[in-house]
Design a protein around this motif. Structure first.
Motif, PDB file in Angstrom:
ATOM      1  N   GLY A 169     -11.939  -9.281  -1.493  1.00 42.06           N
ATOM      2  CA  GLY A 169     -11.598  -9.737  -2.832  1.00 42.06           C
ATOM      3  C   GLY A 169     -11.181  -8.654  -3.811  1.00 42.06           C
ATOM      4  O   GLY A 169     -10.928  -8.936  -4.984  1.00 42.06           O
ATOM      5  N   THR A 170     -11.100  -7.427  -3.351  1.00 33.57           N
ATOM      6  CA  THR A 170     -10.687  -6.323  -4.222  1.00 33.57           C
ATOM      7  C   THR A 170      -9.174  -6.362  -4.399  1.00 33.57           C
ATOM      8  O   THR A 170      -8.447  -6.490  -3.419  1.00 33.57           O
ATOM      9  N   PRO A 171      -8.680  -6.259  -5.617  1.00 35.24           N
ATOM     10  CA  PRO A 171      -7.224  -6.197  -5.817  1.00 35.24           C
ATOM     11  C   PRO A 171      -6.634  -5.006  -5.061  1.00 35.24           C
ATOM     12  O   PRO A 171      -7.276  -3.964  -4.922  1.00 35.24           O
ATOM     13  N   ILE A 172      -5.424  -5.153  -4.595  1.00 35.06           N
ATOM     14  CA  ILE A 172      -4.820  -4.138  -3.718  1.00 35.06           C
ATOM     15  C   ILE A 172      -4.732  -2.764  -4.381  1.00 35.06           C
ATOM     16  O   ILE A 172      -5.018  -1.754  -3.741  1.00 35.06           O
ATOM     17  N   ASP A 173      -4.366  -2.696  -5.655  1.00 29.34           N
ATOM     18  CA  ASP A 173      -4.295  -1.397  -6.330  1.00 29.34           C
ATOM     19  C   ASP A 173      -5.666  -0.737  -6.395  1.00 29.34           C
ATOM     20  O   ASP A 173      -5.789   0.470  -6.184  1.00 29.34           O
ATOM     21  N   ILE A 224       0.836  -1.207   0.000  1.00 28.05           N
ATOM     22  CA  ILE A 224       0.000   0.000   0.000  1.00 28.05           C
ATOM     23  C   ILE A 224       0.870   1.256   0.000  1.00 28.05           C
ATOM     24  O   ILE A 224       0.428   2.310  -0.460  1.00 28.05           O
ATOM     25  N   GLY A 225       2.097   1.121   0.460  1.00 32.85           N
ATOM     26  CA  GLY A 225       3.045   2.229   0.332  1.00 32.85           C
ATOM     27  C   GLY A 225       3.453   2.429  -1.114  1.00 32.85           C
ATOM     28  O   GLY A 225       3.510   3.560  -1.608  1.00 32.85           O
ATOM     29  N   GLU A 226       3.721   1.322  -1.818  1.00 33.13           N
ATOM     30  CA  GLU A 226       4.081   1.397  -3.237  1.00 33.13           C
ATOM     31  C   GLU A 226       2.923   1.937  -4.067  1.00 33.13           C
ATOM     32  O   GLU A 226       3.139   2.616  -5.072  1.00 33.13           O
ATOM     33  N   ALA A 227       1.686   1.638  -3.642  1.00 31.99           N
ATOM     34  CA  ALA A 227       0.500   2.151  -4.341  1.00 31.99           C
ATOM     35  C   ALA A 227       0.204   3.601  -3.952  1.00 31.99           C
ATOM     36  O   ALA A 227      -0.751   4.189  -4.429  1.00 31.99           O
ATOM     37  N   ARG A 228       1.038   4.156  -3.062  1.00 31.28           N
ATOM     38  CA  ARG A 228       0.940   5.537  -2.615  1.00 31.28           C
ATOM     39  C   ARG A 228      -0.330   5.836  -1.832  1.00 31.28           C
ATOM     40  O   ARG A 228      -0.812   6.974  -1.831  1.00 31.28           O
TER      41      ARG A 228
END
Length: 109
Positions: free
Chosen positions: A73-77, A37-41
């Protein structure tokens, strides 16, 4: 205890008090989830003098919401984008309510 922001200190909610390990434990998540979630900002943890990630309570609340969506079930991005949009909507609604309150004519009593 709430810090006085006029002295450049952080509010308790924003204070980076939690290590990555403790944050993962609180969220019942993995450290790789926090990194993702850090990489996804979604959140940007502060770094200690030694370079270790530190998380605030506010960041943990944001991460917990993303975790809920991922668990469903939601993709992390996508989960991160949803949380960002929810946060933006909440802020826009707050600003709108403030604007409405300050611009609405007062009614005589």
């Amino acid at each position: 205890m709430t810090a006085d922001n006029s002295f450049g200190r952080l509010d308790d909610d924003d204070y980076p008090a939690y290590t990555m390990g403790r944050a993962a434990e609180i969220l019942n998540a993995t450290q790789s989830f926090l990194r993702a979630i850090g990489e996804a900002r979604l959140i940007t943890p502060l770094r200690s003098a030694g370079g270790h990630r530190r998380y605030s309570r506010y960041q943990l609340r944001i991460a917990a919401r993303a975790r809920e969506l991922v668990d469903q079930g939601t993709p992390i991005d996508a989960a991160c984008r949803i949380v960002i949009l929810e946060d933006q909507l909440e802020e826009a609604q707050r600003i709108n309510a403030e604007h409405h309150h300050t611009t609405s004519p007062s009614t005589p009593v």
